[in-house]
Write an enzyme that holds these catalytic residues in place. Structure first.
Site, PDB file in Angstrom:
ATOM      1  N   SER A   1       0.840  -1.192   0.000  1.00  0.00           N
ATOM      2  CA  SER A   1       0.000   0.000   0.000  1.00  0.00           C
ATOM      3  C   SER A   1       0.877   1.245   0.000  1.00  0.00           C
ATOM      4  CB  SER A   1      -0.919  -0.004   1.225  1.00  0.00           C
ATOM      5  OG  SER A   1      -0.150  -0.012   2.419  1.00  0.00           O
TER       6      SER A   1
ATOM      7  N   GLY B   1       1.158   5.639  -3.772  1.00  0.00           N
ATOM      8  CA  GLY B   1       0.880   6.941  -4.374  1.00  0.00           C
ATOM      9  C   GLY B   1      -0.067   6.872  -5.545  1.00  0.00           C
ATOM     10  N   LYS B   2      -1.074   5.998  -5.454  1.00  0.00           N
ATOM     11  CA  LYS B   2      -2.046   5.906  -6.554  1.00  0.00           C
ATOM     12  C   LYS B   2      -2.753   7.236  -6.772  1.00  0.00           C
ATOM     13  CE  LYS B   2      -4.522   2.477  -4.940  1.00  0.00           C
ATOM     14  NZ  LYS B   2      -3.772   2.181  -3.689  1.00  0.00           N
TER      15      LYS B   2
ATOM     16  N   CYS C   1     -10.260  27.014  12.248  1.00  0.00           N
ATOM     17  CA  CYS C   1     -11.295  26.237  12.920  1.00  0.00           C
ATOM     18  C   CYS C   1     -11.055  26.247  14.436  1.00  0.00           C
ATOM     19  CB  CYS C   1     -11.355  24.831  12.335  1.00  0.00           C
ATOM     20  SG  CYS C   1     -12.861  23.932  12.776  1.00  0.00           S
ATOM     21  N   LEU C   2     -10.525  25.159  14.990  1.00  0.00           N
ATOM     22  CA  LEU C   2     -10.177  25.163  16.408  1.00  0.00           C
ATOM     23  C   LEU C   2      -9.192  26.280  16.725  1.00  0.00           C
ATOM     24  CD1 LEU C   2     -10.270  23.845  19.235  1.00  0.00           C
ATOM     25  CD2 LEU C   2      -8.409  22.347  18.483  1.00  0.00           C
TER      26      LEU C   2
ATOM     27  N   HIS D   1     -12.169  26.292   6.746  1.00  0.00           N
ATOM     28  CA  HIS D   1     -10.923  25.629   6.336  1.00  0.00           C
ATOM     29  C   HIS D   1     -10.533  26.085   4.928  1.00  0.00           C
ATOM     30  CE1 HIS D   1     -10.419  22.570   9.567  1.00  0.00           C
ATOM     31  NE2 HIS D   1     -11.725  22.730   9.696  1.00  0.00           N
TER      32      HIS D   1
ATOM     33  N   GLU E   1      -7.792  26.079   3.523  1.00  0.00           N
ATOM     34  CA  GLU E   1      -6.743  25.252   2.915  1.00  0.00           C
ATOM     35  C   GLU E   1      -7.293  24.278   1.886  1.00  0.00           C
ATOM     36  OE1 GLU E   1      -7.718  22.992   6.823  1.00  0.00           O
ATOM     37  OE2 GLU E   1      -7.777  25.037   6.049  1.00  0.00           O
TER      38      GLU E   1
END
Length: 544
Positions: free
Chosen positions: A13, A16-17, A378-379, A514, A516
């Site tokens: 796993s 980087g699919k 946010c927080l 958010h 970002e």
């Protein structure tokens, strides 16, 4: 008619699919094709919203409010698409839908089985998300051979048969490890991975072989011989210094030409000039700053993936190398603000629960008192408000009901009611399920004219994505503003606090949203660009 590329992974796993798929999507988009990208996740969770960041990494929030896999963030950063709830399909969501249909009697007494009911539902998700695209790229999470992914593999096999080979393409990512003792690359894991894939009825059309060095032509020929994949379609997936080099890496090997030829398309050549400029800006910065990111998941930086990338994108816009110093908030509380020495800016990201809160409060106080650029997300906004209430207003017991339900000074309290993007009233209380009960998705906010945030956005309206349950308590707003904190943004109905600033500070902004999630390497984001510019200004003053 939409054509489909299915991306699977083998051997191990975390190959980087998602990055590979997004990079190919960027090249195909540069050729004038409309691209959409879909992620199939085999876990039983309905969505990753309640999963620990240590287990799953970041939860990426879509415009329509879905909590999804972080790979959708890669998709939106590389490809000009807006993901929806249908672009991330989990096994849990599929099984839940099928079971709900069965309970309603939709199957008319039939025995409900994995085939056809589960596999048909998976295909319906794919087809729905792919609407309007020239090419839909579908990434299947996990590794070939995993028992969890079998229904998804069967679903894409069936879909490939229904649509035909000319309208479907299978790309398989594998690992070609270098064994130092033998001094050579080993292709056997790739051979066995493809054998496993073929055993369930899928013949790959292309292999992307992850390796730490170039794969020699004779090794590619060997892989081709044992996998029935043409040698020219055996691609070296080399490790690179930054992920934005990958589109050029794939284009040089003709990956997009193979796709275009397979589908019989007649489209223009790809011009990756904008991506080359991004890479050049990363490789040749004119400045360098250090930003402290104070959080509790810093041992797994993927928990803040979009935020990391947004800061790097801002560095591109400012021709600046951004070094992120990850500071564990619990360490900051126990060891002191020496951990923040020499930083040019401080960011406190989103999070949940009370662990590490005291360290974040200390970080905010340090930024406020030392006049260091501060960005709270946010927080991070809520922490800033509580710190200000305690140390400026003198409300020593100021707290959030998330950290202490019995606090007698609930500066931050539960979001009880709001209107969502569909105009529907949402209500929440502490007894409700955790999953899917947040204030989620893109929601408009009105910005105060003349405020720093309005100047940065160049507008008095912003529309950023949210993921939170708690808000600033309206009963304390007047006292906060009287003491010097400006509430410079509110939700469109003037109800919830969206943005706070301290005008007397050089650069101090907190957002409940958010931002970002909407930053891209090609376009950046004005807020983060302004934040890094402020860090540069502070550094210049600090070192002068």
């Amino acid at each position: 008619m939409t054509q489909y590329i299915f991306i699977t992974g083998g051997v191990v796993s975390s190959l980087g699919k998602g990055i590979s798929a997004a990079s190919l999507g960027a090249i195909l988009e540069a050729r004038g094709l409309r691209i959409t990208m879909i992620k199939l996740d085999p876990y039983i969770n309905v969505d990753p919203g309640t999963m620990s960041p240590f287990q799953h990494g970041e939860v990426f929030v879509t415009h329509d409010g879905a909590e999804t896999d972080l790979d959708l963030g890669h998709y939106e950063r590389f490809v000009n698409m807006r993901a929806t709830q249908f672009h991330n399909c989990t096994a849990g969501r599929v099984y839940l839908e099928v079971i709900q249909r069965e309970r309603k009697g939709d199957y008319l007494g039939k025995t409900v089985q994995v085939i056809p009911h589960i596999t048909d539902t998976i295909q319906q998700y794919i087809l729905r998300a792919a609407q309007g695209a020239d090419i839909a790229m579908v990434e299947i999470g996990g590794t070939v051979g995993d028992i969890e992914s079998l229904p998804f593999m069967e679903a894409i096999r069936q879909l490939g048969t229904k649509l035909g080979r000319r309208d479907t393409m299978f790309i398989h990512l594998t690992l070609v490890p270098f064994i130092s003792a033998a001094g050579e690359l080993k292709t056997k894991p790739t051979q066995h991975s493809v054998k496993e894939l073929r055993s369930i009825g899928i013949q790959p059309d292309m292999l992307i072989c992850r390796a730490d060095r170039e794969i020699p032509e004779d090794e590619k020929a060997k892989i081709s011989l044992f996998t029935n994949v043409p040698a020219k379609a055996v691609i070296s997936g080399l490790s690179v210094k930054n992920i934005y080099e990958i589109p050029m890496l794939y284009q040089k090997q003709g990956v997009d030409d193979l796709v275009v030829k397979h589908f019989g398309l007649h489209v223009k050549e790809a011009n990756l000039g904008d991506w080359e400029k991004v890479v050049d800006a990363i490789n040749h910065p004119e400045h360098e700053v250090t930003v402290a990111m104070v959080g509790k998941y810093v041992n797994l930086t993927d928990a803040y993936k979009s935020l990391n990338e947004a800061l790097y994108h801002a560095g591109i816009k400012n021709k600046t190398k951004v070094n992120i110093r990850y500071v564990d908030s619990e360490d900051l509380y126990s060891q002191g603000t020496e951990l923040l020495a020499g930083v040019d800016a401080i960011v406190v990201p989103g999070g949940f629960g009370n662990r590490g809160v005291n360290g974040k409060l200390r970080a905010v106080q340090y930024a406020r008192e030392e006049n260091i650029p501060y960005l709270g997300i946010c927080l991070g906004l809520q922490i800033a408000v509580v710190e200000f209430a305690r140390n400026v207003l003198g409300i020593k017991n100021a707290c959030s009901t998330e950290w202490d339900e019995k606090t007698d000074e609930p500066i931050i309290a539960l979001v009880a009611q709001w209107v969502n993007e569909r105009g529907e009233v949402e209500q929440r209380d502490k007894k409700m399920d955790l999953g899917g009960t947040l204030r989620l998705g893109a929601l408009p906010a009105k910005l105060k004219a003349g405020s720093k945030i309005a100047t940065i956005y160049g507008s008095e309206i912003m529309n950023e994505r949210h993921r939170h349950r708690y808000e600033v308590n309206a009963n304390y707003e007047k006292r906060l503003e009287a003491a010097g904190m400006r509430i410079s943004g509110r939700s469109a109905d003037n109800d919830l606090v969206e943005v706070i600033e301290i005008p007397s500070h050089r650069w101090f902004i907190g957002l409940q949203s958010h931002p970002e999630f909407t930053s891209t390497p090609l376009g950046g984001h004005p807020l983060f660009s302004a934040f890094i510019a402020a860090a540069l200004d502070y550094q210049t003053e600090r070192l002068s």
